[in-house]
Motif scaffolding. Structure first.
Motif, PDB file in Angstrom:
ATOM      1  N   LEU A 122      11.184 -22.762 -53.143  1.00  0.00           N
ATOM      2  CA  LEU A 122       9.928 -22.151 -52.702  1.00  0.00           C
ATOM      3  C   LEU A 122       9.189 -21.530 -53.881  1.00  0.00           C
ATOM      4  CD1 LEU A 122       9.427 -19.910 -49.582  1.00  0.00           C
ATOM      5  CD2 LEU A 122       8.443 -19.279 -51.773  1.00  0.00           C
ATOM      6  N   LEU A 123       9.912 -20.766 -54.697  1.00  0.00           N
ATOM      7  CA  LEU A 123       9.278 -20.095 -55.832  1.00  0.00           C
ATOM      8  C   LEU A 123       8.756 -21.095 -56.855  1.00  0.00           C
ATOM      9  CD1 LEU A 123      11.860 -17.223 -56.188  1.00  0.00           C
ATOM     10  CD2 LEU A 123       9.529 -17.011 -55.336  1.00  0.00           C
ATOM     11  N   ARG A 124       9.552 -22.121 -57.159  1.00  0.00           N
ATOM     12  CA  ARG A 124       9.108 -23.142 -58.108  1.00  0.00           C
ATOM     13  C   ARG A 124       7.852 -23.831 -57.606  1.00  0.00           C
ATOM     14  NH1 ARG A 124      12.710 -28.011 -57.821  1.00  0.00           N
ATOM     15  NH2 ARG A 124      11.340 -28.270 -56.045  1.00  0.00           N
ATOM     16  N   ASP A 125       7.852 -24.214 -56.329  1.00  0.00           N
ATOM     17  CA  ASP A 125       6.705 -24.934 -55.775  1.00  0.00           C
ATOM     18  C   ASP A 125       5.471 -24.049 -55.707  1.00  0.00           C
ATOM     19  OD1 ASP A 125       8.333 -27.130 -55.525  1.00  0.00           O
ATOM     20  OD2 ASP A 125       8.552 -26.979 -53.340  1.00  0.00           O
ATOM     21  N   PHE A 126       5.650 -22.790 -55.307  1.00  0.00           N
ATOM     22  CA  PHE A 126       4.481 -21.901 -55.206  1.00  0.00           C
ATOM     23  C   PHE A 126       3.857 -21.645 -56.570  1.00  0.00           C
ATOM     24  CE2 PHE A 126       2.554 -17.738 -55.640  1.00  0.00           C
ATOM     25  CZ  PHE A 126       1.483 -17.898 -54.775  1.00  0.00           C
ATOM     26  N   PHE A 127       4.678 -21.248 -57.540  1.00  0.00           N
ATOM     27  CA  PHE A 127       4.112 -20.955 -58.858  1.00  0.00           C
ATOM     28  C   PHE A 127       3.524 -22.210 -59.496  1.00  0.00           C
ATOM     29  CE2 PHE A 127       6.933 -17.127 -58.647  1.00  0.00           C
ATOM     30  CZ  PHE A 127       5.910 -16.193 -58.727  1.00  0.00           C
ATOM     31  N   GLY A 128       4.142 -23.358 -59.277  1.00  0.00           N
ATOM     32  CA  GLY A 128       3.569 -24.598 -59.762  1.00  0.00           C
ATOM     33  C   GLY A 128       2.215 -24.871 -59.136  1.00  0.00           C
ATOM     34  N   PHE A 129       2.083 -24.593 -57.855  1.00  0.00           N
ATOM     35  CA  PHE A 129       0.833 -24.810 -57.130  1.00  0.00           C
ATOM     36  C   PHE A 129      -0.310 -23.997 -57.728  1.00  0.00           C
ATOM     37  CE2 PHE A 129      -2.048 -23.645 -53.627  1.00  0.00           C
ATOM     38  CZ  PHE A 129      -2.434 -24.905 -53.182  1.00  0.00           C
ATOM     39  N   ILE A 130      -0.020 -22.775 -58.179  1.00  0.00           N
ATOM     40  CA  ILE A 130      -1.097 -21.938 -58.732  1.00  0.00           C
ATOM     41  C   ILE A 130      -1.227 -22.086 -60.250  1.00  0.00           C
ATOM     42  CG2 ILE A 130      -1.018 -20.302 -56.809  1.00  0.00           C
ATOM     43  CD1 ILE A 130       0.374 -18.308 -58.726  1.00  0.00           C
ATOM     44  N   ALA A 150       5.694 -11.380 -48.779  1.00  0.00           N
ATOM     45  CA  ALA A 150       4.456 -10.620 -48.587  1.00  0.00           C
ATOM     46  C   ALA A 150       3.689 -10.482 -49.900  1.00  0.00           C
ATOM     47  CB  ALA A 150       4.761  -9.240 -48.002  1.00  0.00           C
ATOM     48  N   TRP A 151       4.405 -10.313 -51.009  1.00  0.00           N
ATOM     49  CA  TRP A 151       3.747 -10.242 -52.327  1.00  0.00           C
ATOM     50  C   TRP A 151       3.138 -11.598 -52.695  1.00  0.00           C
ATOM     51  CZ3 TRP A 151       5.520 -12.444 -57.136  1.00  0.00           C
ATOM     52  CH2 TRP A 151       4.812 -12.009 -58.262  1.00  0.00           C
ATOM     53  N   ILE A 152       3.914 -12.659 -52.512  1.00  0.00           N
ATOM     54  CA  ILE A 152       3.431 -14.006 -52.834  1.00  0.00           C
ATOM     55  C   ILE A 152       2.172 -14.338 -52.037  1.00  0.00           C
ATOM     56  CG2 ILE A 152       3.987 -16.452 -52.458  1.00  0.00           C
ATOM     57  CD1 ILE A 152       6.814 -15.813 -53.401  1.00  0.00           C
ATOM     58  N   ASP A 153       2.118 -13.905 -50.781  1.00  0.00           N
ATOM     59  CA  ASP A 153       0.971 -14.212 -49.937  1.00  0.00           C
ATOM     60  C   ASP A 153      -0.334 -13.647 -50.494  1.00  0.00           C
ATOM     61  OD1 ASP A 153       2.412 -15.692 -48.107  1.00  0.00           O
ATOM     62  OD2 ASP A 153       2.753 -14.010 -46.750  1.00  0.00           O
ATOM     63  N   ARG A 154      -0.240 -12.680 -51.377  1.00  0.00           N
ATOM     64  CA  ARG A 154      -1.439 -12.103 -51.981  1.00  0.00           C
ATOM     65  C   ARG A 154      -1.854 -12.812 -53.268  1.00  0.00           C
ATOM     66  NH1 ARG A 154       0.931  -8.623 -48.617  1.00  0.00           N
ATOM     67  NH2 ARG A 154      -0.310  -6.930 -47.778  1.00  0.00           N
ATOM     68  N   LEU A 155      -1.040 -13.740 -53.739  1.00  0.00           N
ATOM     69  CA  LEU A 155      -1.346 -14.440 -54.995  1.00  0.00           C
ATOM     70  C   LEU A 155      -1.996 -15.794 -54.786  1.00  0.00           C
ATOM     71  CD1 LEU A 155       1.942 -13.778 -57.020  1.00  0.00           C
ATOM     72  CD2 LEU A 155      -0.047 -12.285 -56.714  1.00  0.00           C
ATOM     73  N   GLY A 156      -1.846 -16.369 -53.613  1.00  0.00           N
ATOM     74  CA  GLY A 156      -2.450 -17.672 -53.349  1.00  0.00           C
ATOM     75  C   GLY A 156      -3.862 -17.496 -52.834  1.00  0.00           C
ATOM     76  N   VAL A 157      -4.830 -17.431 -53.746  1.00  0.00           N
ATOM     77  CA  VAL A 157      -6.214 -17.124 -53.384  1.00  0.00           C
ATOM     78  C   VAL A 157      -7.120 -18.291 -53.771  1.00  0.00           C
ATOM     79  CG1 VAL A 157      -8.127 -15.503 -53.650  1.00  0.00           C
ATOM     80  CG2 VAL A 157      -5.757 -14.670 -53.748  1.00  0.00           C
ATOM     81  N   PRO A 158      -7.726 -18.953 -52.793  1.00  0.00           N
ATOM     82  CA  PRO A 158      -8.612 -20.071 -53.107  1.00  0.00           C
ATOM     83  C   PRO A 158      -9.743 -19.644 -54.043  1.00  0.00           C
ATOM     84  CG  PRO A 158      -8.217 -19.924 -50.734  1.00  0.00           C
ATOM     85  CD  PRO A 158      -7.648 -18.683 -51.349  1.00  0.00           C
TER      86      PRO A 158
END
Length: 198
Positions: A156-164, A106-114
């Motif tokens: 998941l965490l590595r891929d998400f943080f890498g994405f942003i 739920a926290w991560i979902d708030r960090l991926g902002v186009p």
């Protein structure tokens, strides 16, 4: 310097990841006494899972918000700004059922902002949230290889943080914590040694 500490384990005093996030904060505070630490406990104060209003508040321009989006926008944006204002982000991430706790998702979902933390350029994603360090305190009851079968937590965490825009995530691991008290204690001791090297 500002540190953001995120805890997501729901095991209370038995949480290994909380031991490691505290040890990591203590390590940096000892080296930088002037450090400001912001603590977000996602179990004691959980974020709601995103819904239509919260998704719109996070992803759509404020001028397009309806009343429901406008009502939740300040608290949604505050989570993102807290992250962006921090120099070091320490994430306590236990493995729950081969992935991360839903509170952490739920926290991560708030960090991926186009347009804020990522965009697309020439058909490829481009991260915009660089400039901070991410350290993950990873606790797992078994032994898993990152990216191996049944490992969807660190991947998941590595891929998400890498994405942003944060590809160099540091993982502090305590593994086999479910193998008995002696093994658990050794895993924590080994993780503390790794923290001392940060």
């Amino acid at each position: 310097m500002q540190i953001l500490r995120i805890d997501s384990a729901s095991t209370g005093e038995n949480s290994v990841s909380r031991v490691l996030t505290q040890a990591t904060v203590d390590h940096f505070r000892a080296a930088h006494p002037e450090t400001t630490v912001i603590e977000r406990d996602l179990v004691a104060d959980p974020l709601p899972h995103i819904d239509v209003a919260r998704t719109g508040a996070i992803r759509q321009p404020p001028e397009t918000h309806d009343a429901a989006m406008a009502a939740v926008f300040p608290e949604e944006r505050a989570v993102l700004e807290e992250f962006l204002a921090s120099d070091i982000v320490i994430v306590g991430a236990p493995m729950y059922n081969f992935s991360i706790p839903s509170q952490l998702k739920a926290w991560i979902d708030r960090l991926g902002v186009p347009g804020v933390t990522f965009t697309y350029k020439d058909g490829a994603p481009q991260g915009l949230a660089g400039g901070r360090r991410v350290i993950v305190a990873s606790a797992r009851g078994g032994a898993y290889e990152m990216g191996g079968p049944a490992e969807h937590q660190e991947t998941l965490l590595r891929d998400f943080f890498g994405f942003i825009g944060l590809p160099d995530v540091t993982f502090i691991r305590a593994e086999k914590t479910g193998f008995g008290a002696e093994v658990r204690d050794q895993a924590i001791a080994d993780a503390r040694e790794r923290i001392a090297q940060l």
